[in-house]
Design a protein around this motif. Structure first.
Motif, PDB file in Angstrom:
ATOM      1  N   VAL A  44      10.817   6.044  -8.637  1.00 55.10           N
ATOM      2  CA  VAL A  44      12.115   5.568  -8.155  1.00 55.10           C
ATOM      3  C   VAL A  44      12.010   5.159  -6.684  1.00 55.10           C
ATOM      4  N   LYS A  45      11.376   6.010  -5.889  1.00 58.94           N
ATOM      5  CA  LYS A  45      11.225   5.706  -4.465  1.00 58.94           C
ATOM      6  C   LYS A  45      10.334   4.481  -4.256  1.00 58.94           C
ATOM      7  N   ALA A  46       9.284   4.362  -5.061  1.00 60.63           N
ATOM      8  CA  ALA A  46       8.393   3.208  -4.952  1.00 60.63           C
ATOM      9  C   ALA A  46       9.166   1.919  -5.216  1.00 60.63           C
ATOM     10  N   ARG A  47      10.017   1.953  -6.257  1.00 56.51           N
ATOM     11  CA  ARG A  47      10.810   0.763  -6.564  1.00 56.51           C
ATOM     12  C   ARG A  47      11.797   0.453  -5.437  1.00 56.51           C
ATOM     13  N   SER A  48      12.369   1.498  -4.845  1.00 62.83           N
ATOM     14  CA  SER A  48      13.356   1.282  -3.779  1.00 62.83           C
ATOM     15  C   SER A  48      12.695   0.662  -2.536  1.00 62.83           C
ATOM     16  N   ILE A  49      11.425   1.014  -2.308  1.00 63.79           N
ATOM     17  CA  ILE A  49      10.698   0.410  -1.175  1.00 63.79           C
ATOM     18  C   ILE A  49      10.618  -1.097  -1.364  1.00 63.79           C
ATOM     19  N   PHE A  50      10.244  -1.500  -2.574  1.00 67.21           N
ATOM     20  CA  PHE A  50      10.144  -2.930  -2.847  1.00 67.21           C
ATOM     21  C   PHE A  50      11.515  -3.606  -2.789  1.00 67.21           C
ATOM     22  N   ALA A  92       0.833  -1.206   0.000  1.00 65.13           N
ATOM     23  CA  ALA A  92       0.000   0.000   0.000  1.00 65.13           C
ATOM     24  C   ALA A  92       0.871   1.260   0.000  1.00 65.13           C
ATOM     25  N   TYR A  93       1.934   1.240   0.784  1.00 63.97           N
ATOM     26  CA  TYR A  93       2.851   2.391   0.854  1.00 63.97           C
ATOM     27  C   TYR A  93       3.503   2.633  -0.506  1.00 63.97           C
ATOM     28  N   ALA A  94       4.022   1.564  -1.121  1.00 64.00           N
ATOM     29  CA  ALA A  94       4.673   1.712  -2.431  1.00 64.00           C
ATOM     30  C   ALA A  94       3.682   2.208  -3.478  1.00 64.00           C
ATOM     31  N   GLN A 140       4.824 -10.296  -6.758  1.00 60.61           N
ATOM     32  CA  GLN A 140       3.698 -10.119  -7.681  1.00 60.61           C
ATOM     33  C   GLN A 140       3.117  -8.709  -7.596  1.00 60.61           C
ATOM     34  N   GLN A 141       2.884  -8.245  -6.361  1.00 57.78           N
ATOM     35  CA  GLN A 141       2.299  -6.915  -6.192  1.00 57.78           C
ATOM     36  C   GLN A 141       3.271  -5.832  -6.634  1.00 57.78           C
ATOM     37  N   SER A 142       4.572  -6.069  -6.448  1.00 59.97           N
ATOM     38  CA  SER A 142       5.573  -5.118  -6.933  1.00 59.97           C
ATOM     39  C   SER A 142       5.449  -4.940  -8.442  1.00 59.97           C
ATOM     40  N   ALA A 143       5.325  -6.058  -9.145  1.00 67.19           N
ATOM     41  CA  ALA A 143       5.202  -5.997 -10.605  1.00 67.19           C
ATOM     42  C   ALA A 143       3.942  -5.245 -11.018  1.00 67.19           C
ATOM     43  N   ARG A 144       2.828  -5.514 -10.359  1.00 68.72           N
ATOM     44  CA  ARG A 144       1.573  -4.844 -10.706  1.00 68.72           C
ATOM     45  C   ARG A 144       1.691  -3.331 -10.502  1.00 68.72           C
TER      46      ARG A 144
END
Length: 594
Positions: free
Chosen positions: A255-261, A243-245, A276-280
């Motif tokens: 960029v920040k969203a990807r770094s969270i994952f 949810a945060y990402a 899976q959710q990271s990819a979506r």
């Protein structure tokens, strides 16, 4: 009824480290398979019994509606969930003032997943004169307003007592989200405050506060809560991470969203849900079950409760909570995968196949669901349909090993051992190297070779399987038992079976093998001890009962021997064993007989 809602809702829970760990002593209704509905004092036609007396005494019921009610009860007893729901609904339409029938219609509609109709029935009966609705009906009535985003009505319906089960948690969360829908964060905080003050519930309260702030667009405050959660050592789920990402991604900082994952995947490893959710999210697709929405948040709560009930073997309770979760988030495919699995565990593969069929779309879930559906169809007796589905799937996925294994397993169960050997051989021949987990392929082919009286190839496959996994009890038992049956390598076979029993002491067939090796080596007293254990572990296994009968006869317990042989006949032994068991019943064991 097929399940006891009061037992489900009266369960108490212990919440530790933010994770719901449910104590299900009061609701462990499904440890030993599906509970049949109460249909009177005898398991025959439901023409007597307490519910029938109640049926006749209800002034709101015309006795002419009994036929629909009877059909519903019988369909329910036979695990025909959809038919039972339809019949109960018909009966209720004929007697809309009967809380007695309405209650049963609601129950079956809910269990069958016809959630909109279940919610409508809940609304129809909740205020009937003289009818006292239980918490599950009240909860479904509340969720109906929740789904419609009618926050004032939801708030009104929440002005009721949810005193049993998880009301202490569900009610404040529902109230908080109803305030969130009205953009009233002050009352959200006030509602969640008692949960936050409870050390066991604090992390859940903070989690939902973060989701609500995110939902209300208060990103800075939401980020503070999300950071508090994902940096905690007792993070209870990956959903605050996703949810945060998602919030950061939708705010424009990819960029920040990807770094969270990246950071969290390093921390937790490649957890399938996280990957899976990271990819979506990084593809801009959002979340199927978005916890930063009222429906998604409550769907997540119900999913967690269902998971705890599943782990506690209370499968029907798990089905109920998964149905509530699917009512909140009907687009979440993983719910239906889990639901199908639960129905298979409840020995209802036909319903499982129907659930798997509802998962569509070009996703990993739909592909998995079609394979699972094929297995369920086969177990439901629709084998031709299962084979057609598998062959269709193999055209799309020609290298899908699991589908090929399914074809081999089906051929073996149907007695076409030549085809089974061919299917397993196709897979084995395609292997560059055999992994430890491939023992199952070699053992399956070995069993098929045995049925074709090709012992040399069967033994070679079992020996190779044992090299791949030397401690695997299934291999130890099958090879050891085969040697015993052939009178070969008795000492080695006995050691192997003893090792298998140590690895799996509650397996009746393996314990039977140990008893039988004692029998064949003339130690009848020890054979009786082990075979009695085996019968207790697998009381409906004809072979084990037959073996115990033989052992009893050898130690002079002739009456008990004949009882076990009769029991073996009652449990449907293989056709080639029938004449021998009947002969033993008539004449006992001669001195030259095993």
């Amino acid at each position: 009824m097929a399940f006891d809602r009061k037992k489900i809702l009266k369960a108490r829970s212990i919440l530790s480290l933010g994770v719901l760990s449910i104590m299900v002593g009061a609701c462990a209704t499904e440890k030993n398979g599906p509970i049949k509905p109460y249909i009177g004092d005898k398991a025959g036609l439901p023409v007597t019994g307490s519910w029938y007396s109640e049926f006749k005494s209800d002034a709101n019921i015309d006795i002419n509606h009994y036929s629909a009610f009877l059909a519903a009860t019988l369909a329910q007893q036979n695990d025909q969930q959809s038919n039972a729901a339809e019949y109960f609904l018909d009966a209720f339409k004929g007697a809309p003032a009967s809380g007695f029938i309405g209650d049963r219609a609601f129950s079956q509609l809910l269990f069958a997943g016809r959630m909109d109709e279940a919610a409508d029935v809940a609304g129809d009966i909740i205020d009937l004169p003289g009818y006292e609705a239980d918490d599950l009906i009240k909860l479904t009535h509340i969720l109906q307003a929740f789904k419609k985003r009618d926050w004032k009505e939801a708030h009104n319906r929440l002005d009721t007592d949810l005193s049993t089960g998880f009301g202490f948690l569900l009610k404040p969360l529902l109230i908080a989200w109803s305030y969130a829908g009205q953009r009233d964060f002050e009352n959200v905080k006030n509602t969640l405050a008692p949960l936050k003050a409870n050390t066991q519930l604090r992390s859940i309260a903070i989690e939902h506060e973060a989701f609500i702030l995110d939902y209300m667009g208060r990103d800075e405050a939401a980020e503070e809560r999300y950071q508090q959660l994902i940096t905690s050592s007792d993070l209870s789920s990956v959903y605050p991470i996703t949810a945060y990402a998602k919030m950061i991604f939708e705010g424009g900082d990819k960029v920040k969203a990807r770094s969270i994952f990246t950071e969290q995947i390093k921390r937790f490893g490649s957890a399938p849900v996280l990957v899976q959710q990271s990819a979506r999210i990084m593809q801009g697709k959002g979340l199927l079950q978005d916890p930063a929405t009222p429906d998604g948040a409550m769907g997540l709560v119900f999913t967690r409760l269902a998971r705890e009930f599943t782990q506690a073997q209370s499968r029907r309770a798990a089905v109920i909570y998964l149905r509530l979760a699917s009512y909140m988030t009907p687009e979440e495919p993983s719910l239906y995968i889990t639901l199908g699995s639960l129905f298979e565990q409840l020995q209802n593969p036909k319903s499982a196949a129907e659930i798997y069929a509802a998962i569509s779309g070009p996703t990993v879930f739909s592909r998995a669901a079609r394979g699972l559906r094929a297995s369920a169809l086969d177990r439901a007796g629709e084998t031709d349909q299962a084979i057609s589905l598998i062959n269709m799937l193999l055209k799309e996925q020609p290298n899908n090993r699991q589908l090929k294994i399914q074809l081999g397993d089906i051929a073996r169960r149907q007695g076409d051992f030549t085809a089974a050997v061919q299917h397993y051989s196709d897979i084995i021949d395609s292997l560059k190297t055999s992994a430890k987990s491939d023992w199952v392929l070699y053992l399956a082919r070995a069993i098929s070779y045995q049925q074709l009286n090709d012992w040399d190839n069967a033994e070679a496959d079992m020996r190779f399987a044992l090299k791949l996994d030397p401690g695997q009890p299934d291999i130890l038992n099958n090879l050891g038992y085969s040697w015993i049956e052939r009178g070969e390598n008795i000492t080695e076979a006995k050691a192997m079976i003893e090792k298998a029993v140590l690895a799996r002491p509650n397996d009746g067939q393996i314990t039977d093998s140990l008893g039988w090796v004692h029998y064949l080596t003339g130690d009848y007293t020890r054979a009786v001890v082990e075979l009695e254990k085996a019968v207790k572990l697998a009381p409906t296994d004809a072979t084990i009962s037959d073996h115990l009968g033989d052992a009893y006869w050898r130690v002079g317990r002739r009456v008990e021997a004949r009882f076990q042989w009769r029991h073996a006949l009652d449990n449907g032994p293989d056709e080639d064993k029938l004449p021998m068991i009947e002969d033993k019943l008539a004449f006992g064991l001669g001195t030259g007989q095993l």
